[in-house]
Design an enzyme around this catalytic site. Structure first.
Site, PDB file in Angstrom:
ATOM      1  CG  ASP A  16     -11.273  30.291  12.805  1.00 53.50           C
ATOM      2  OD1 ASP A  16     -11.406  29.162  12.286  1.00 53.50           O
ATOM      3  OD2 ASP A  16     -11.190  30.475  14.033  1.00 53.50           O
ATOM      4  CG  ASP A 110      -9.294  26.376  11.316  1.00 54.66           C
ATOM      5  OD1 ASP A 110      -8.497  26.629  12.235  1.00 54.66           O
ATOM      6  OD2 ASP A 110     -10.534  26.463  11.435  1.00 54.66           O
ATOM      7  CD  GLU A 111      -7.327  30.458  14.734  1.00 57.65           C
ATOM      8  OE1 GLU A 111      -6.770  31.493  15.130  1.00 57.65           O
ATOM      9  OE2 GLU A 111      -7.640  29.513  15.488  1.00 57.65           O
TER      10      GLU A 111
HETATM   11  N1  DCP Z   1      -9.509  21.107  16.884  1.00 57.61           N
HETATM   12  C1  DCP Z   1      -9.228  19.995  17.653  1.00 57.61           C
HETATM   13  N2  DCP Z   1      -9.430  20.038  19.015  1.00 57.61           N
HETATM   14  C2  DCP Z   1      -9.878  21.174  19.619  1.00 57.61           C
HETATM   15  C3  DCP Z   1     -10.137  22.321  18.845  1.00 57.61           C
HETATM   16  C4  DCP Z   1      -9.935  22.245  17.460  1.00 57.61           C
HETATM   17  O1  DCP Z   1      -8.831  18.965  17.119  1.00 57.61           O
HETATM   18  N3  DCP Z   1     -10.066  21.200  20.941  1.00 57.61           N
HETATM   19  C5  DCP Z   1      -9.321  21.020  15.408  1.00 57.61           C
HETATM   20  C6  DCP Z   1     -10.623  20.709  14.734  1.00 57.61           C
HETATM   21  C7  DCP Z   1     -11.073  21.995  14.129  1.00 57.61           C
HETATM   22  C8  DCP Z   1      -9.759  22.697  13.837  1.00 57.61           C
HETATM   23  O2  DCP Z   1      -8.866  22.247  14.862  1.00 57.61           O
HETATM   24  O3  DCP Z   1     -11.854  21.790  12.959  1.00 57.61           O
HETATM   25  C9  DCP Z   1      -9.863  24.216  13.882  1.00 57.61           C
HETATM   26  O4  DCP Z   1     -10.228  24.655  15.184  1.00 57.61           O
HETATM   27  P1  DCP Z   1     -11.222  25.845  15.431  1.00 57.61           P
HETATM   28  O5  DCP Z   1     -11.111  26.218  16.853  1.00 57.61           O
HETATM   29  O6  DCP Z   1     -11.072  26.902  14.387  1.00 57.61           O
HETATM   30  O7  DCP Z   1     -12.649  25.149  15.265  1.00 57.61           O
HETATM   31  P2  DCP Z   1     -13.516  24.903  13.990  1.00 57.61           P
HETATM   32  O8  DCP Z   1     -12.875  25.411  12.764  1.00 57.61           O
HETATM   33  O9  DCP Z   1     -13.878  23.478  13.943  1.00 57.61           O
HETATM   34  O10 DCP Z   1     -14.828  25.709  14.312  1.00 57.61           O
HETATM   35  P3  DCP Z   1     -15.075  27.274  14.258  1.00 57.61           P
HETATM   36  O11 DCP Z   1     -13.806  27.910  13.824  1.00 57.61           O
HETATM   37  O12 DCP Z   1     -16.168  27.431  13.255  1.00 57.61           O
HETATM   38  O13 DCP Z   1     -15.509  27.639  15.633  1.00 57.61           O
HETATM   39 MG    MG Z   2     -12.111  27.320  12.603  1.00 53.10          MG
END
Ligand code: DCP
Ligand code: MG
Length: 363
Positions: A16, A110-111
């Site tokens: 992730d 991203d996962e």
């Molecule tokens: N995303 C979004 N709305 C949300 C959650 C996520 O648009 N409610 C988008 C933005 C994030 C991407 O999806 O960058 C990936 O989601 P993640 O939950 O993996 O969040 P991040 O990568 O940003 O943070 P982390 O994985 O470090 O917690």
């Molecule tokens: Mg993420």
């Protein structure tokens, strides 16, 4: 147990990217690095898509209204999303981890889950993927390694950002016990609230529910949830089958009436299509071929057939063309592949992988 008495364990990675959209913004604009960057929304409307870990210190979170994020973090740098750029980075990341296993499952941009059971030691593999994503894509990620998908995901989340966490069979009970119930993949916000009304906020409290009670609360899904909170998850990687067909076609500069000439055009398209298949779906074979013909009067004819194991695509193409009457003149030829089949899918006898009953007293 498998014969010999030694249980075979599967190994999964969950990967992730940390603060994905915000990290891409910081990568592309060095002045944003180390700063609270908040991505999403517009002006004072909409919600936060994500934010950098610097912004998280102020209490900003995904899905929070921008107006509230501004209050919490007045000096934050607020940016609109650039989806095309995130897709581009996502493809770069995928190109790295796909090298390590034919069995991967992407979740969003991203996962990803990776089945790495074929490595005797998956630890150096996980570390290498992490290092390469940093070096080649300029992004940090968190990776979890465990013996099932659910625990691998929990592991990748435990020490974010830039973490690598292993959950071994002996650690699972301890790790799960401490977790808030929302950390279990499959328990969303609504379920969390529903459980909270029943006084359940942790996995340990959830363990007190009987199997029947969990099924009553969650329906059919309750069975697997009951197991999942106990560290058991028999899911396998599901390959992305979003591409249903691929095709190539060409409009001719003048109408053709000879089957031989039409076949030559179709064969050239077939060769290109095979290259497309190889690059777009490297792990898949096609099973069905489609021949599309547009006549000079603009009517269409399309013929489709499944290829026999010993037959060549060229033979099948010819077979399909034989059945088309081309005397009206042909102005367009197209060929397509569909019914994709994953080459790596297990055939025949299935090896039974064991997941230990970690908590016999709770089963
Ligand atoms: N995303 C979004 N709305 C949300 C959650 C996520 O648009 N409610 C988008 C933005 C994030 C991407 O999806 O960058 C990936 O989601 P993640 O939950 O993996 O969040 P991040 O990568 O940003 O943070 P982390 O994985 O470090 O917690
Ligand atoms: Mg993420």
């Amino acid at each position: 147990m498998v014969s010999g008495g030694v249980p075979l364990m599967k190994k999964f990675l969950h990967l992730d990217i940390d603060a994905f959209y915000a990290s891409v913004e910081q990568l592309d604009n060095p002045r944003l690095r180390g700063k609270p960057v908040i991505v999403g929304g517009r002006d004072n409307r909409g919600v936060v898509a994500t934010c950098s870990y610097e912004a998280r210190k102020f209490g900003v979170r995904s899905a929070m209204p921008i107006a509230i994020a501004r209050k919490k973090c007045p000096d934050g740098i607020f940016l609109p999303t650039r989806f095309a750029r995130y897709e581009e980075k996502s493809a770069e990341i995928q190109a790295v981890y796909k090298e390590y296993s034919p069995l991967y499952q992407t979740v969003g941009l991203d996962e990803a889950y990776l089945d790495v059971s074929h490595y005797a030691d998956a630890v150096p593999i996980a570390k290498e993927i992490k290092r390469r994503i940093q070096a080649e894509c300029g992004l940090t990620c968190s990776i979890g390694l465990s013996y099932n998908m659910s625990l691998a995901k929990i592991a990748s989340d435990l020490k974010k950002p830039d973490a690598f966490v292993i959950i071994r069979p002996d650690d699972a009970e301890h790790v799960l016990r401490e977790l808030p119930i929302g950390a279990i993949n499959g328990i969303g916000k609504k379920s969390q609230e529903m459980l909270e009304r029943r006084g359940i906020t942790t996995v340990e409290q959830f363990w007190q529910l009987s199997r029947d009670e969990v099924v009553k609360l969650f329906g059919k899904y309750g069975q697997s949830l009951y197991q999942r909170v106990r560290g058991i998850d028999h899911r396998e990687i599901v390959m992305d089958r979003s591409i249903k067909s691929i095709s190539r076609e060409t409009t001719l500069s003048f109408d053709l009436y000879e089957k031989e000439q039409i076949l030559q055009v179709a064969e050239e398209l077939l060769a290109e299509l095979e290259t497309d298949l190889h690059s777009e779906l490297p792990d898949c074979d096609a099973q069905t071929l489609t021949l599309k013909i547009k006549f000079s009067d603009f009517t269409n004819r399309s013929k489709q057939r499944r290829k026999q194991p010993q037959e060549s695509w060229r033979d099948l193409l010819e077979e399909l063309l034989v059945e088309v009457d081309v005397t009206r003149g042909v102005r367009l030829v197209g060929v397509g592949f569909s019914a994709f089949h994953d080459r790596h899918e297990q055939k025949g006898e299935q090896v039974r992988y064991e997941q230990l009953s970690l908590f016999p007293y709770l089963m």
